[in-house]
Scaffold this active site. Structure first.
Site, short mmCIF file in Angstrom:
data_model
loop_
_atom_site.label_atom_id
_atom_site.label_comp_id
_atom_site.label_asym_id
_atom_site.label_seq_id
_atom_site.Cartn_x
_atom_site.Cartn_y
_atom_site.Cartn_z
N ASP A 142 2.00 -2.93 10.03
CA ASP A 142 1.95 -1.47 10.14
C ASP A 142 1.87 -0.86 8.75
OD1 ASP A 142 2.93 1.31 10.54
OD2 ASP A 142 3.46 0.61 12.54
N ARG B 241 1.89 2.82 8.38
CA ARG B 241 1.93 4.26 8.61
C ARG B 241 2.90 5.04 7.75
NH1 ARG B 241 2.33 4.22 15.03
NH2 ARG B 241 3.32 2.23 14.55
#
Lengths: 421, 421
Positions: free
Chosen positions: A332, A334
Site C-alpha cells: 500500500d 496511500r
C-alpha cells in the site's frame, strides 16, 4: 494562433537548479498562521518567476496539459485567471486547526478564498490561483434510487428530491504540501524527504534539493473531492451528528462496477449513511481521494490481479497482500497519515458514524486528534462474491469487523474466480 | 524499517540538469521499429541511473507516492518488480501501426510484454517495467441491469451473465511520450515542445531542455483504461462490427451522477452499444481517459460552474464556453490529437459505431486514418434537465446531431438551474 505560437519563444530558459534573482518580492509564507495576510499567499504562477514562492505549479498533473496548450499555441503563457463569480457558494472555516502548522500540511486552508484575502496582491499583478473550489450540485446515483424504492431512504424534498437527486455542496482540493510539516508527519528529516522526492521521481524539480528556502511544494498528483450532504454548519456542531466516509479512488469499481472489490458498494453505502444522517438533522461528509490502486496506479493493480488469479491454488485470501508486495515492493502507498488534513480543514473534531472498516484510516484519524464514536462496516449483502478474498484478507490484517476475524485456515479456503471464468 | 530508512541516504544526489556518465549502457530506442528487440527497451528505473534512457519514471503521478514510500522507509529504493504471473491474459498485437513512428507517439506498443521480449535484459539486472497491463474482469453497472429489465439487452450467459455481469478484458495504459513524434503531432518544433514542458510546469525535469538525446518522456499524468467487450480478435476483423466510445473522465458525473452534464449517461449508453455489438458477433471498445474537466482539473471545473451559474442571465447555453476561457484561458486542454494512439495500438482501422457526438474526437480519429461509419448520439431521454445547457452549446459549436443545430436565439433561451436551487 501564430502570434501565440511565438509567445513562448520570447522567454529564455531559466534552469531552476540555479538560483533565480527576483526582480520583485514573492510573498513570504508563514505556514500555520491563522491570519491569511500574515500566512502569506501561495504563488505558483508561471507568468512572473519573481513572484513565485513554491516548487511546482497549480492544477497538479494537469500542468503538463497546460504546457502542451502553451507549446501548441492554444494558450498564451501569460494568461491570468479571471476569477469573477468563482468564489465559494458557502463559506467553510476558518477553524482553529487552520492556525496549527502541524494539523494541516497537505492543503492550503485559504485555498478557496485567495481572491478575497489577497485581493490587493492580485490587483498588483500577482497571479494567485485558488487551490480549492466550492460549488453546489445535484447528484443522482442508481443505488440511492434503489434505497428509496426499497424504503431505506425517503424523499424529503430538500436534501433528497423527487427522482432521487441528492443536493450536495462539493469541494475540489488540489494538493499543497508544506515540506517541513510533511516530513514531521512521515517522521523523516526534511532533507531526506526532499532528496527522495527528487531522486525517486527521476529528478523532478531540482529545487527540492537546491532550494531549501522554498518550503511549499505543489506536487503533480491528483487531489480530492469532498461531497457534503446537509448543512455545512452541522459538520462542526457538537449537537448534530456527523457521518464520514473517506474513499480512495478505484476507477474499475467506482465507475465500472468491477466485482473483485467492495469499492463502489461501500461508496454507495457511505452516501446512504451520509444522507440518513443529514436527514436526521446532522451532516454527511464524503471524501473522494485520487489514489488509484492504493496509490500504486492502475497498471500495477492489473498486474497484481493477474498474479493473484494465477498463483498456485488460485486467488486466495491468505495470499492477498503478498502479490502486491512482490510487484510493488509494498502492499500500500496511500499514506493515510496525510488524509485527516481535509477533515481538520472542515473543522471536524468528532465523527459519530465512520463508514469504513480500514484500520489504517481509523488510526490516522484518531491519532490526528479526531474522536470516532461508531464504525460502520459494509453490510454483507453488498459484498460481491469475488470480493470475499479482499474483505477477508483485510479483516485478518486488522480491518474492523463485528464478526469473528478469519483465521489462517479460513483464509486459505476463501477463493476468488479464476481468470478463465 | 530503520535499515530501510537509511538506504536512501547512501546515494548521493545527482542533479539531472548536468550530464550523467553511464557506467553501463542504456538500451538505444528506435521509436517505431516493429521488432521490439530493435526498437529497444524503455528503461525508467530509479535503481541504476546508468540504465535509464528516458526522462521521468514509471507509474505517472504515482511516482510521487513511491518517493514518499522510499522517504518514509516503507519501500527499499532498489526494489525491482517481481513480474511472475503478471503477463497479459490475452495477447494484443503486434499490429502494423506498431511499426509506424508517427502513428503511435504517446504510449509504448510493447508496454504489456516487456518481461517477455526483454527477458534477457531483465536477467542482466535491468529493471524494466510494464507500462501496460491486460487482465479480465466482471463488471456490473446498475444501468446495464436496467437495460436488461427493460428488454433492451438480453443475458446470453457468455458476454452478459445472469445478474447483469458483463465479462470484459481490461487494459491499463501509462503514458509514454516520444517527444519528436509528439511535437510533430502538435505541429510545433521539438525544441518548443521541450521548452514549454519545462517552463510551463514550473521547471519539472530540466533534462527536457538539457538532454535532447533523451527522446522518451514518462510524464507524471494519468493514463487510460480500455474495456473490451466480446472477442479481442473481433476488433480487427473486417467482417465483424466494432463499436467504440472514447470517454474523458468526469468524476462528478461518472462516479457521483452529477446532473450538470451527460458524462455518466453517455458512458452507460456507450457500454450498452458495445455490449449489443459484441452480442451480435462483433466487439466493443470503451476507452476511459484520465483527463478530468477537459484536462483542466476539477478545481478549475468547479470555479467555472460557479461563474456559469452566477453570470448575468444565469447559466446559459450561449455563454457555455466563455466562462471556461475566462478562468482557464482555453475552453479545452484535452489534446484529442493524442487520443487515437490507443485505437491504433489495438489495430483498429474502421469503427462501425462511434458512440460520441464530439467533433474534436471524430476529427482526431478520422484524421489519423481510421474510418468511422456511424456516429451514435446520446438518446434524448438520457440527458438530465440541467445538462441541456452543455449539450446545446456543444451542438452549436460543432457536435454531431441528427436534429436542427440550435441557433443563437435558441441557445440564449436554454438555461440551467441556479446555485440556490
Amino acid at each position: 494562433m501564430q502570434q501565440l505560437k511565438n509567445a513562448s519563444k520570447l522567454k529564455h530558459i531559466v534552469l531552476t537548479s540555479h538560483p533565480i534573482r527576483p526582480v520583485s518580492k514573492p510573498p513570504r509564507i508563514h505556514w500555520g498562521e491563522i491570519n491569511p495576510r500574515k500566512r502569506g499567499a501561495i504563488v505558483g504562477t508561471l507568468t512572473t518567476a519573481a513572484h513565485r514562492n513554491v516548487i511546482g505549479t497549480h492544477s497538479g498533473s494537469y500542468s503538463v496539459y497546460r504546457a502542451l496548450a502553451v507549446a501548441s499555441g492554444a494558450l498564451h503563457p501569460n494568461h491570468r485567471a479571471d476569477l469573477t463569480n468563482t468564489f465559494p457558494v458557502v463559506p467553510i472555516g476558518p477553524h482553529p486547526s487552520w492556525g496549527n502548522p502541524d494539523r494541516i500540511v497537505s492543503l492550503d486552508p485559504f485555498g478557496a478564498i485567495v481572491d478575497e484575502v489577497y485581493a490587493d496582491l492580485y490587483k498588483q499583478g500577482y497571479d494567485i490561483r485558488p487551490t480549492i473550489a466550492i460549488t453546489k450540485a445535484h447528484i443522482n446515483l442508481p443505488e440511492i434510487q434503489d434505497a428509496i424504492a426499497k424504503g431505506r431512504l425517503a424523499v424529503d424534498g430538500k436534501i433528497l428530491k423527487d427522482g432521487g437527486s441528492l443536493v450536495v455542496t462539493k469541494v475540489a482540493i488540489e494538493p499543497v504540501w508544506h515540506l517541513p510539516g510533511l516530513a514531521k508527519r512521515l517522521d523523516v528529516s526534511e532533507n531526506e524527504l526532499r532528496r527522495a522526492l527528487f531522486q525517486q521521481t527521476g529528478g523532478m524539480f531540482p529545487e527540492l534539493v537546491t532550494h531549501p528556502d522554498l518550503q511549499v511544494f505543489l506536487p503533480p498528483i491528483g487531489g480530492m473531492t469532498v461531497y457534503i450532504i446537509g448543512d455545512v454548519e452541522a459538520i462542526t456542531d457538537p449537537h448534530r451528528e456527523l457521518a464520514v466516509r473517506v474513499h480512495d479512488e478505484c476507477n474499475g469499481s467506482d465507475v465500472f462496477g468491477s466485482d473483485i472489490c467492495t469499492c463502489r458498494p461501500y461508496l454507495a453505502h457511505g452516501l446512504e449513511v451520509c444522507t440518513e444522517t443529514a436527514q436526521a438533522g446532522g451532516a454527511g461528509v464524503f471524501v473522494y481521494l485520487r489514489k488509484e490502486g492504493r496509490a500504486l496506479g492502475e497498471v500495477t493493480k492489473f498486474l497484481v490481479y493477474n498474479a493473484r488469479k494465477r498463483q498456485e491454488g488460485g486467488d486466495r485470501a491468505d495470499a492477498y497482500f503478498n502479490r502486491t508486495e512482490c510487484v510493488a515492493g509494498v502492499p500500500d502507498m496511500r499514506f493515510q497519515e496525510l488524509m485527516p488534513d481535509v477533515l481538520h480543514w472542515l473543522g471536524i473534531t468528532q465523527i459519530d458514524r465512520f463508514v469504513s472498516m480500514s484500520d489504517m484510516k481509523y488510526n490516522a484519524i484518531v491519532n490526528s486528534g479526531i474522536k470516532i464514536i461508531h464504525r460502520i462496516p459494509i453490510p454483507d449483502e453488498l459484498i460481491p462474491a469475488d470480493a470475499m478474498v479482499e474483505i477477508a484478507a483485510k479483516q485478518a490484517a486488522g480491518y474492523y469487523t463485528e464478526k469473528t476475524v478469519p483465521n489462517l485456515v479460513t483464509l486459505g479456503k476463501i477463493k476468488g474466480r479464476s481468470l478463465s471464468d
